[in-house]
Design an enzyme around this catalytic site. Structure first.
Site, PDB file in Angstrom:
ATOM      1  N   SER A 145       0.883  -1.182   0.000  1.00 21.41           N
ATOM      2  CA  SER A 145       0.000   0.000   0.000  1.00 21.41           C
ATOM      3  C   SER A 145       0.915   1.224   0.000  1.00 21.41           C
ATOM      4  CB  SER A 145      -0.857   0.009   1.273  1.00 21.41           C
ATOM      5  OG  SER A 145      -1.408   1.297   1.491  1.00 21.41           O
ATOM      6  N   TYR A 156      -1.573  -0.756  10.615  1.00 20.75           N
ATOM      7  CA  TYR A 156      -1.779  -1.067   9.197  1.00 20.75           C
ATOM      8  C   TYR A 156      -0.578  -0.566   8.378  1.00 20.75           C
ATOM      9  CZ  TYR A 156      -3.754  -1.158   4.504  1.00 20.75           C
ATOM     10  OH  TYR A 156      -3.953  -1.392   3.160  1.00 20.75           O
TER      11      TYR A 156
END
Ligand SMILES: NC(=O)C1=CN([C@@H]2O[C@H](COP(=O)(O)OP(=O)(O)OC[C@H]3O[C@@H](n4cnc5c(N)ncnc54)[C@H](OP(=O)(O)O)[C@@H]3O)[C@@H](O)[C@H]2O)C=CC1
Ligand SMILES: N[C@@H](C=O)C(=O)O
Length: 199
Positions: free
Chosen positions: A76, A89
């Site tokens: 990501s 995350y």
């Protein structure tokens, strides 16, 4: 989940016809750490980090022995911008990037290709599960899932290592990576830098 991961790992190890592993499964969160459930954070690490490592570890020996294979790791943009969403995350995706960088080096010359994809916000169910429906994001930062996948596959066909579909000016990544490489030779020395010497 550990049993499920072990089962999939065994399937991968035992099946010589598998030539590609896409580590895509992942969950995110948008809440700050202090407002997050500790068990949910651990579950996130188990999926985003531990499962990815276990499945990669199951796939790579066969790929190397057979002289071909592809590993695609879905990271990501939070791998390099961890301040953006939940820090666990971001940390999990920074792990995916670092792990991919190391794996790529380890597998050099083996004809096993590693690609790491850094999507920006993408219109999927991810956002509902992460606690912020995608409709709340500015539409100019959200890519349709199909466009993201097409871009990632085009990157793969070009044998890219890092694919960042939203980054229009790729020289920004090149400069960032060149700075990291330039620093690499200066990070381990037998005495502290002058600024840390007393007097
Ligand atoms: N959407 C976004 O904005 C971004 C997403 N990503 C990454 O993309 C990847 C795919 O996410 P995305 O498609 O967007 O989100 P989705 O929520 O649509 O898909 C998540 C995927 O992970 C799987 N999954 C979730 N929990 C588990 C679990 N406990 N065990 C096994 N599989 C599980 C789901 O399987 P099932 O369908 O069976 O539940 C599904 O295939 C993730 O790694 C995410 O971090 C990266 C950057 C941005
Ligand atoms: N890349 C997305 C989530 O992982 C985002 O930062 O929007």
């Amino acid at each position: 989940m550990a049993d499920d991961v072990n089962r999939v790992a065994s399937l991968i190890t035992d099946n010589a016809e598998i030539t590609m592993l896409i580590n895509n499964a992942g969950v995110g969160a948008t809440a700050p750490l202090l407002q997050s459930d500790a068990n949910a954070m651990s579950a996130m690490i188990a999926l985003n980090v531990e499962a990815l490592v276990r499945l990669t570890h199951a796939a790579v020996p066969g790929f190397v022995a057979r002289g071909r294979g592809t590993i695609i790791n879905i990271a990501s943009i939070v791998a390099i911008t961890p301040e953006r969403l939940n820090g666990v995350y971001g940390g999990s995706k920074a792990f995916v990037l670092a792990f991919s960088q190391s794996l790529r080096q380890e597998l050099e010359g083996s004809n096993v290709h590693v690609q790491v994809v850094l999507p920006g916000a993408t219109a999927t169910d991810f956002w509902d599960a992460a606690g912020l429906p995608v409709a709340y994001l500015p539409e100019e930062i959200v890519m349709p899932a199909g466009a993201l996948v097409d871009a990632a596959l085009l990157g793969l066909s070009r044998k890219e290592f890092v694919t960042i579909p939203s980054l229009h000016d790729v020289t920004q990544w090149d400069v960032y990576e060149a700075a990291r490489q330039a620093m690499a030779g200066n990070l381990s020395t037998n005495k502290p830098a002058a600024r840390y010497l007393a007097g």
